[in-house]
Design an enzyme around this catalytic site. Structure first.
Site, PDB file in Angstrom:
ATOM      1  CB  SER A  81     -26.846 -30.265 -45.511  1.00 10.25           C
ATOM      2  OG  SER A  81     -27.589 -31.039 -46.441  1.00 10.25           O
ATOM      3  CE  LYS A  82     -27.156 -33.432 -39.124  1.00 11.00           C
ATOM      4  NZ  LYS A  82     -27.389 -31.998 -39.397  1.00 11.00           N
ATOM      5  NE  ARG A  83     -30.408 -31.523 -48.421  1.00 14.78           N
ATOM      6  CZ  ARG A  83     -29.983 -31.090 -49.587  1.00 14.78           C
ATOM      7  NH1 ARG A  83     -30.063 -31.846 -50.656  1.00 14.78           N
ATOM      8  NH2 ARG A  83     -29.472 -29.885 -49.712  1.00 14.78           N
TER       9      ARG A  83
END
Length: 501
Positions: free
Chosen positions: A273-275
């Site tokens: 994910s974006k993390r």
RNA sequence: GGCCCGUUCGUCUAGAGGCCUAGGACAUCAGAUUCUCAUUCUGAAGAUCAGGGGUUCGAAUCCCCUACGGGCUACCA
């Protein structure tokens, strides 16, 4: 077990056999336009594409935009752009249409209502009138008693009078599916047999109170209507599958084959994910990753050709030819940018120079507005510069000095190499260059080495200052080649300019 | 919590009961070439196959348990 047998059964299949199945295999990619196009979605789309092309079937793109809250028309464009960039051409989609359209779920609401009504009529679904607050209270109570959160079936068997009363009170109903008792099982193409007890599943909603369908319902109706034969999706679809199978059965539809792909993971092994950094497909394009490198890299995440194959660089055609669902892995794969970069450079180095220049043009144009792509000089120069870059965006920095005197200069390097000692030597070298009858790699090398001998210094003491003087940097191609390509005029001019520094 | 899925070098993976003293690639390190950097080439290091129990003459491969990780459990998709 079954997986193995299936593989064996498929092996002896001849060309004429596969021609028989032609056209009956249909797969689909069904993204929802809620933001950027994730590399994980790209990988799922890619496997669908590879599978479809391998068996000469159809690859469909369907836009799942039933969530009116989160959708945005602009995001649909992102999907097309991303698929186009990766080269995942679909046979049927919202833009070009097809025999089973429309391909946008928001344009199919009537269809879903129709089938939902059919389920109500047969008793397989029923209206439930609980409000959001009532549902929340129910969940809270279950949590307090350490019970799994599950619809309690309160409105499962309402009488006609009770329903009328709710309607009269102005309450809107959702339609819930009456989950039958028993076991639901299927042979997942990548995971083998998966079984579920239906008592684990509550009466889920198939139609929201605004009469739009939920994901599971719309998905089943569409996959059936669009004649999808193989559902290839991420492993998060695993727990939806029993619900969908029950729906297929209640509707009297034929159940397709399912193949659940492992996730793409981040460094910490959670779902990518974006993390974890940039995860949008187009971000990688903007960073200078080539579509063919991404295509190749993604294909090897969770899949491999098997049979001890050690090749890693494959063309699109090779991948299509070799791809089978049987060789898809079960475990999630970490998305490793390092290897992507390595693969990218492989493509960067071996691609035809004309194509390279085409791709590099936007970056080059910033510094070289009058770039002549067909020019022999341009091709030689770019060819030399691309040897040492890792992303196409680096080309601007690595090649500008071939075309313009207005390039950036590494000041630290200049201070080191362009000294009061080296400057007079460069002037001597300039004079010898001027006197050269021929201008080529060997004559240049000879001139430099001879001067070094005459001055009783090491060739390197000339070589580094020269590179600095003509390119403004301490690193780059072999100096002899570099000078030969730059041309005498440019070299002499830049060497003359050194004195003024 | 319940259910489902998964687990081979740091990472991607090969592996379908004896071919495994576990192979390849990326990354790492060392050396070679060399005018720098990059490339290239050679080599090294790196996994007792998550742990434990079985089955078997023989298990990374088959079975069971445990641990750990992930997913789902919405009037999101």
């Amino acid at each position: 077990m079954l997986k193995r047998e299936t593989a064996k059964l498929l092996k002896p299949m001849t060309t004429s056999d596969s021609a028989t199945v032609k056209n009956s295999i249909r797969v689909r990619m069904a993204p929802s336009p809620t933001g950027s196009f994730h590399v994980g979605s790209a990988r799922t789309a890619l496997f669908n594409y590879l599978f479809a092309r391998h068996v000469s079937g159809q690859f469909i793109l369907r836009v799942e935009d039933t969530d009116m809250q989160r959708n945005d028309a602009a995001y649909e464009q992102v999907i097309y752009e991303a698929m186009e960039w990766l080269g995942l051409h679909s046979d049927e989609n919202p833009l070009s249409g097809g025999p089973y359209g429309p391909y946008r779920q928001s344009e199919r609401f009537d269809l879903y209502r129709e089938y939902a009504q059919q389920l109500v009529a047969s008793g397989a679904a029923y209206p439930a009138y609980e409000t959001a607050d009532e549902l929340a209270a129910m969940k809270a109570e279950q949590a307090a008693n350490k019970l799994p959160p599950r619809y309690n079936g309160a409105h499962r068997d309402l009488t006609a009078e009770q329903r009328a009363a709710f309607e009269a009170a102005g309450r809107k109903a959702v339609l819930r599916f009456r989950v039958p008792e028993g076991e639901i099982a299927w042979d997942d193409v990548v995971r083998g047999r998966v079984a579920w007890q239906s008592k684990e599943i509550d009466d889920f909603v198939i139609q929201k109170s605004d009469t739009t369908p939920t994901y599971n319902f719309a998905c089943v109706v569409d996959d059936h209507l669009m004649q999808v034969s193989d559902v290839i999706r991420g492993e998060d679809g695993l727990s939806n599958t029993p619900r969908q199978i029950m729906l297929y059965q209640a509707l009297g539809f034929e159940v397709p084959k399912f193949a659940h792909l492992p996730f793409l993971l981040g460094r910490d092994r959670s779902k990518l994910s974006k993390r974890h950094g940039p995860v949008s497909l187009l971000d990688f394009r903007d960073q200078g990753i080539l579509p063919e490198a991404m295509f190749n890299y993604l294909s090897l995440l969770g899949w491999n050709p098997g049979e001890g194959e050690t090749q890693e660089i494959f063309t699109r055609e090779e991948l299509i030819q070799r791809f089978t669902l049987e060789n898809v892995n079960k475990a999630g794969a970490i998305f490793d940018v390092e290897k992507l970069h390595w693969m990218n450079t492989q493509y960067l180095k071996q691609m035809p120079i004309a194509r390279f220049i085409e791709l590099a043009r936007p970056y080059l144009l910033e510094a070289v507005p009058d770039l002549q792509a067909e020019d022999a000089y341009t091709q030689q120069a770019i060819n030399m510069a691309r040897e040492r870059i890792h992303g196409i965006a680096d080309i601007k920095d690595a090649a500008t000095y071939f075309f313009s005197d207005n390039y950036t200069v590494d000041e630290t390097g200049a201070a080191k190499h362009l000294t009061n000692v080296s400057k007079p030597r460069l002037e001597q070298l300039r004079q010898r260059f001027e006197a050269l009858s021929e201008w080529n790699h060997d004559s240049i090398e000879n001139a430099i080495r001879t001067l070094a001998t005459d001055l009783n210094i090491k060739p390197a003491e000339l070589i580094h200052p020269v590179r600095m003087a003509v390119s403004g940097r301490t690193v780059g191609p072999s100096v002899f080649e570099l000078l030969a390509v730059l041309g005498r005029e440019r070299v002499l001019r830049r060497l003359s300019g050194v004195g003024g520094r």
